[in-house]
Write an enzyme that holds these catalytic residues in place. Structure first.
Site, mmCIF file in Angstrom:
data_model
loop_
_atom_site.group_PDB
_atom_site.id
_atom_site.type_symbol
_atom_site.label_atom_id
_atom_site.label_comp_id
_atom_site.label_asym_id
_atom_site.label_seq_id
_atom_site.Cartn_x
_atom_site.Cartn_y
_atom_site.Cartn_z
ATOM 1 N N ASP C 63 -41.269 35.027 56.519
ATOM 2 C CA ASP C 63 -40.390 36.196 56.392
ATOM 3 C C ASP C 63 -40.452 36.664 54.936
ATOM 4 O O ASP C 63 -39.685 36.194 54.102
ATOM 5 C CB ASP C 63 -38.952 35.821 56.773
ATOM 6 C CG ASP C 63 -38.036 37.029 56.796
ATOM 7 O OD1 ASP C 63 -38.534 38.171 56.728
ATOM 8 O OD2 ASP C 63 -36.819 36.830 56.892
ATOM 9 N N TRP C 88 -38.518 26.222 53.704
ATOM 10 C CA TRP C 88 -38.286 26.015 55.121
ATOM 11 C C TRP C 88 -39.615 25.666 55.762
ATOM 12 O O TRP C 88 -40.667 25.803 55.157
ATOM 13 C CB TRP C 88 -37.604 27.217 55.778
ATOM 14 C CG TRP C 88 -38.466 28.396 56.118
ATOM 15 C CD1 TRP C 88 -38.964 28.745 57.346
ATOM 16 C CD2 TRP C 88 -38.902 29.434 55.223
ATOM 17 N NE1 TRP C 88 -39.684 29.918 57.251
ATOM 18 C CE2 TRP C 88 -39.670 30.357 55.979
ATOM 19 C CE3 TRP C 88 -38.734 29.663 53.855
ATOM 20 C CZ2 TRP C 88 -40.252 31.496 55.413
ATOM 21 C CZ3 TRP C 88 -39.318 30.798 53.289
ATOM 22 C CH2 TRP C 88 -40.054 31.687 54.059
ATOM 23 N N ASP C 107 -41.661 29.719 48.566
ATOM 24 C CA ASP C 107 -41.559 31.013 47.896
ATOM 25 C C ASP C 107 -42.093 30.904 46.470
ATOM 26 O O ASP C 107 -41.900 29.879 45.798
ATOM 27 C CB ASP C 107 -40.097 31.480 47.866
ATOM 28 C CG ASP C 107 -39.617 31.955 49.235
ATOM 29 O OD1 ASP C 107 -40.464 32.244 50.113
ATOM 30 O OD2 ASP C 107 -38.393 32.042 49.436
ATOM 31 N N ASN C 135 -35.502 31.226 57.913
ATOM 32 C CA ASN C 135 -36.284 32.063 57.003
ATOM 33 C C ASN C 135 -35.494 33.246 56.435
ATOM 34 O O ASN C 135 -36.040 34.029 55.664
ATOM 35 C CB ASN C 135 -37.604 32.514 57.660
ATOM 36 C CG ASN C 135 -37.395 33.496 58.802
ATOM 37 O OD1 ASN C 135 -36.348 34.112 58.921
ATOM 38 N ND2 ASN C 135 -38.409 33.655 59.638
ATOM 39 N N ASP C 136 -34.210 33.367 56.793
ATOM 40 C CA ASP C 136 -33.379 34.432 56.212
ATOM 41 C C ASP C 136 -32.884 34.093 54.810
ATOM 42 O O ASP C 136 -32.334 34.956 54.123
ATOM 43 C CB ASP C 136 -32.136 34.702 57.078
ATOM 44 C CG ASP C 136 -32.453 35.504 58.324
ATOM 45 O OD1 ASP C 136 -33.609 35.921 58.488
ATOM 46 O OD2 ASP C 136 -31.531 35.710 59.137
ATOM 47 N N TRP C 139 -35.493 31.186 49.368
ATOM 48 C CA TRP C 139 -35.787 29.790 49.034
ATOM 49 C C TRP C 139 -36.168 29.597 47.576
ATOM 50 O O TRP C 139 -36.483 28.473 47.154
ATOM 51 C CB TRP C 139 -36.814 29.224 50.007
ATOM 52 C CG TRP C 139 -36.163 28.854 51.303
ATOM 53 C CD1 TRP C 139 -36.148 29.580 52.457
ATOM 54 C CD2 TRP C 139 -35.372 27.683 51.558
ATOM 55 N NE1 TRP C 139 -35.408 28.931 53.418
ATOM 56 C CE2 TRP C 139 -34.920 27.764 52.897
ATOM 57 C CE3 TRP C 139 -35.016 26.573 50.794
ATOM 58 C CZ2 TRP C 139 -34.120 26.790 53.491
ATOM 59 C CZ3 TRP C 139 -34.226 25.598 51.372
ATOM 60 C CH2 TRP C 139 -33.786 25.709 52.713
ATOM 61 N N TYR C 148 -37.398 36.507 43.985
ATOM 62 C CA TYR C 148 -38.390 36.252 45.038
ATOM 63 C C TYR C 148 -39.559 37.210 44.925
ATOM 64 O O TYR C 148 -39.368 38.424 44.879
ATOM 65 C CB TYR C 148 -37.743 36.390 46.419
ATOM 66 C CG TYR C 148 -38.783 36.438 47.513
ATOM 67 C CD1 TYR C 148 -39.461 35.288 47.885
ATOM 68 C CD2 TYR C 148 -39.119 37.633 48.135
ATOM 69 C CE1 TYR C 148 -40.453 35.324 48.861
ATOM 70 C CE2 TYR C 148 -40.101 37.685 49.115
ATOM 71 C CZ TYR C 148 -40.768 36.527 49.466
ATOM 72 O OH TYR C 148 -41.749 36.569 50.410
ATOM 73 N N THR C 151 -44.579 34.597 49.489
ATOM 74 C CA THR C 151 -44.493 33.298 50.166
ATOM 75 C C THR C 151 -45.883 32.752 50.481
ATOM 76 O O THR C 151 -46.735 33.493 50.967
ATOM 77 C CB THR C 151 -43.686 33.442 51.481
ATOM 78 O OG1 THR C 151 -42.414 33.999 51.179
ATOM 79 C CG2 THR C 151 -43.486 32.106 52.177
#
Lengths: 163, 392, 163, 392
Positions: C63, C88, C107, C135-136, C139, C148, C151
């Site tokens: 995500d 995750w 991330d 994934n919301d 991370w 961020y 990923t």
């Protein structure tokens, strides 16, 4: 269908306004939503046009988001913003009376971009060495915060020497 | 002549010219205008206004809350104001005080340097900041917009902020004093759902629910657990319930809804029933979306639904909204959306509007009563307005 | 023409990825540019597919922006970013060998959004009360900065119990 | 058994299974991968890389510099890296040091609170910040992306930052020491154009040009004025020249180009000649765009041109790029663009690429030598990449 979606989805911005230049005149409404907005509440006939449209007469040298789309009006800032005292100046002809008016383009400051109704027109705009006529500058330079939100179009008077 | 006299003379000449012009049918010159006007807003807000939480995923340090009027015919009439909301923020509007709360995060250099988490307090009428409450420990959760990352309890006197570092806890704030008064550790649980007279509940990773009773000084005076009642693999609860009359309706991945009564002194597990019992099983209708539930003043439950549901489809846009009589647990209506929807919300008035964030990131407005489409709000400056909040 | 321009101009984002859901499977390439990218340099046949596409097998619970489009690769962060140690976990099936692999979605942090190749797929994703599968969450929570950027999708091993 | 022995046994079993699988034609399992890899970049950058300055007008607190490879076949091959660049920033890459400079502005709370202006110094290879130079006085200019809001002089040893409050001045920075060493007031003038052996020139509001000679301590050791030579109303100079062999070529609104020799000890006014002399006057071709000029190593001058020019059309997208022999002042070629362009740039190699930001905010790549179209760079995360910089 995903492809269609991605292509159909347009982002209002800059780009639409840039597009106006391609039709050779910023007097044309630009976006679907802008066209739909033509049904706006009637304006006084001596100050004609729709202030949420880039083509509205006072916008002849504007470069930014129109406060009339951001919770403000042609002459008032949206809630929570500050009107910058420093401005650039345009000279725009009112089609109702044929007079040229001096327009003060005051930026409303203290929140980041409104994002609605971007408009760029450059009648009388000049490069940065002539700042009082330059719309490329962030005129929140005179406010408490440099954060630019939108721009109002305030009549200072007629350009007597030009009418 | 003094400058005043000059102005006086000029004024008289202008007045004379004006009369002359008027006599000749030439329109009068438009007057010079004032340079100091800033708008303010009526409080309480009209019932068809709502907040659109724009996460601005590509520029999440500059997220926004747009205040919009769903009745407006065009963007100039729809756009009422905006407040900034930075870096995975959470938002809640007070129903009691003339205040808005934005829990947000800042870095000294946008994404570098020292981190500061704060709750910014805004005035509802001026949309100007009234102050801020610094949140200690750099622990505020950073996630997609959620209704349950912050919560007001105790009649708006206490504000709860959910933390994730990945250790989890809840910060308790005294709103009147604008001061952090406690931090409640959460043992493997997440989110804050207002519960009881003054407290909150959280869903836990082992399928249980924990609840805390809080006193006026923010201290925990009671703690209660509903032992594991759901299976995260087989039929996970969405952490996004609708609240109707004290009861939280949690949809599940497999198409059920789990009722939990949060209105009583201790949270009580309610009935689990099927949302899809009456539909064609071959179509595999399932709940899904970003914020997929809503409720109205008449006690109707709204759930965003998509067909061909399967593992991993729980964030798919919904093609329909199914409307249930929550008390009777019966399907009242299926509203087919013009464009698939990601998040929904209902205004709080007796004849409410159904607001739907569609996949083009615009907001479609429907009449809740019959599903009739009214208009689309677009081009108000948004990127991804993934969560809507009806005004209080 | 201005109108055409505004409509033709699509913004890559979120929206395209959301669109994937509408075709009922994220295995389809989403965007014109993504389709064009199919001519990418050949991948090893035991790790098939194009890592700049949302449909690439390792992306089954991703995500965000794919680092392979941001100056990184499937397993390395772009210059100037930091790989977050907290992640995750997804379980994705490699079509080449039919095995289920445990994928760590790390991330890359310290710069704001890359903005290229957004991808959202949710196989095995669970709500925030099951964070190790959610994934919301951002991370970057485990990195020096919460900013961020993108990923990566790192193989931790096979899901032995599931093959 | 000790854990080590368990792992050893497991390893042997796995190895045995692997052999078995291989023997049966079952592919080997993919190995576990490392969790700590971060890319670095080759310095100097390959000649077809370039920087795209994305102002992100809707989120200008989060602007970016994208480093892209114009030869890449798809976004994965094109996107090399990114650095943040906040709030109307200015960018310049050192040709001598392995450094990039971003002059930018931060507020404590995104757009509120205390303002801090800095030059952030980045390492070209790691794209990580090496340090920052705080700019005093909250005066750094805030404008559209411009090549001439900052400048490197003295062989990359001094960095100049143009200030506008609206009072104007230039801050002088010692790059090696990362320290502000002087501020030069500008009397009604704007921008910084590197000039002379070590100095700069600025264009002034009265139509003149002022130049300063600077010593290694940043002090002004010489000052020179070219008296007013152009009329802002009748035929304004664009403040966006191309520089070829020490000569600045300033296009004008009416379609001329004013040469100014900035390579000599004192700036010297050069010839003014027409860009449009050979074109049909009825078509009213004029220069225009955001950054409308470019130059290549062979001394060719590139100007973005649009037809139907008139007052106010000077920022219109160009439909063509006209290529001139700068020394011979003659038109060599007219390149018709696939899509109208807003800004242009040339790579610095002998067979350069012509890079054009088009009105869809993508970057079109042409061969400069014959105007042949090569590819479009799109979907690299950009909003409005209005200014391109070829790498040095």
């Amino acid at each position: 269908m995903a492809r269609t979606l991605a292509q159909r989805t347009s982002r209002r911005s800059f780009i639409a306004a840039i597009g106006s230049a391609l039709v050779g005149g910023a007097m044309l409404p630009l976006l679907p939503v802008a066209r739909a907005a033509a049904a706006e509440t009637a304006r006084p006939k001596e100050d004609p046009g729709d202030p949420t449209q880039c083509g509205y007469w006072r916008n002849c040298a504007v470069d930014g988001y129109l406060c009339a789309c951001c919770g403000g009006t042609t002459t008032s800032c949206p809630p929570g913003t500050e009107m910058s005292p420093t401005t650039w100046i345009g000279t725009c002809r009112n089609p109702a009376d044929g007079r040229d008016y001096i327009i003060s383009y005051n930026d409303c400051c203290g929140k980041t971009s409104c994002g609605a109704c971007f408009c760029n027109r450059n009648e009388g705009d000049r490069p940065l060495y002539a700042p009082q006529r330059a719309n490329d500058l962030n005129w929140c330079v005179g406010a408490k915060s440099l954060a630019y939100h939108c721009t109002v179009t305030v009549i200072l008077g007629t350009a007597a020497g030009r009418t | 002549m003094s400058p005043g006299a000059v102005r006086g003379a000029a004024g008289r000449i202008a007045a004379a010219l004006l009369l002359l012009c008027a006599a000749q049918g030439v329109p009068a010159e438009l007057p010079a205008e004032s340079l100091d006007r800033v708008e303010t807003l009526p409080v309480p807000y009209p019932p068809h206004w709502f907040w659109a939480h724009d996460m601005a995923f590509g520029h999440y340090t500059d997220g926004r809350m747009f205040l919009l009027d769903a009745d407006g015919a065009h963007v100039g009439a729809q756009f009422k104001g905006m407040v900034n909301a930075a870096f995975g923020p959470a938002f809640v509007e007070s129903g009691q005080r003339r205040e808005l709360y934005v829990a947000e995060t800042f870095y000294e250099r946008t994404g570098r340097g020292k981190r500061t988490d704060v709750v910014t307090v805004y005035d509802k009428s001026t949309l100007a900041p009234l102050g801020e409450i610094v949140l200690p420990g750099a622990k505020r959760v950073n996630t997609l917009p959620s209704r349950y990352a912050v919560a007001l309890i105790d009649g708006g006197k206490q504000l709860l902020v959910y933390n994730f570092t990945p250790a989890t806890s809840v910060t308790v704030i005294d709103v009147g004093q604008r001061k952090v008064i406690n931090e409640v550790p959460l043992p493997g649980c997440a989110m804050v759902y207002p519960a009881g007279k003054n407290g909150f509940s959280s869903l836990c990773g082992n399928g249980s629910l924990i609840s805390f009773r809080i006193d006026e000084r923010g201290q925990v005076t009671g703690r209660h657990v509903i032992e594991p009642f759901f299976d995260i693999d087989a039929d996970a609860l969405f952490e996004k319930p609708a609240l109707i009359g004290g009861i939280a309706y949690f949809p599940t991945f497999a198409g059920n809804v789990q009722e939990i009564n949060l209105g009583t002194e201790q949270a009580r597990l309610g009935k689990k029933w099927s949302l899809i019992a009456g539909s064609d099983p071959a179509e595999h209708w399932r709940p899904g979306g970003i914020h997929l539930t809503g409720a109205d003043a008449a006690g109707r439950l709204y759930v965003l639904m998509h067909p061909e549901g399967k593992e991993g489809s729980h964030k798919e846009p919904g093609r329909e909204i199914w409307v249930f009589d929550a008390r009777g647990r019966s399907l009242l209506q299926r509203v087919t959306l013009r464009e698939p929807g990601l998040s929904i919300e209902l205004t709080r008035d007796p004849d409410p509007l159904l607001l739907v964030v569609n996949v083009s990131m615009n907001v479609d407005v429907y009449r809740a009563r019959d599903g009739g489409f009214l208009r689309t709000l677009s081009d108000f400056g948004q990127d991804e307005p993934l969560l809507l909040h009806a005004v209080r």
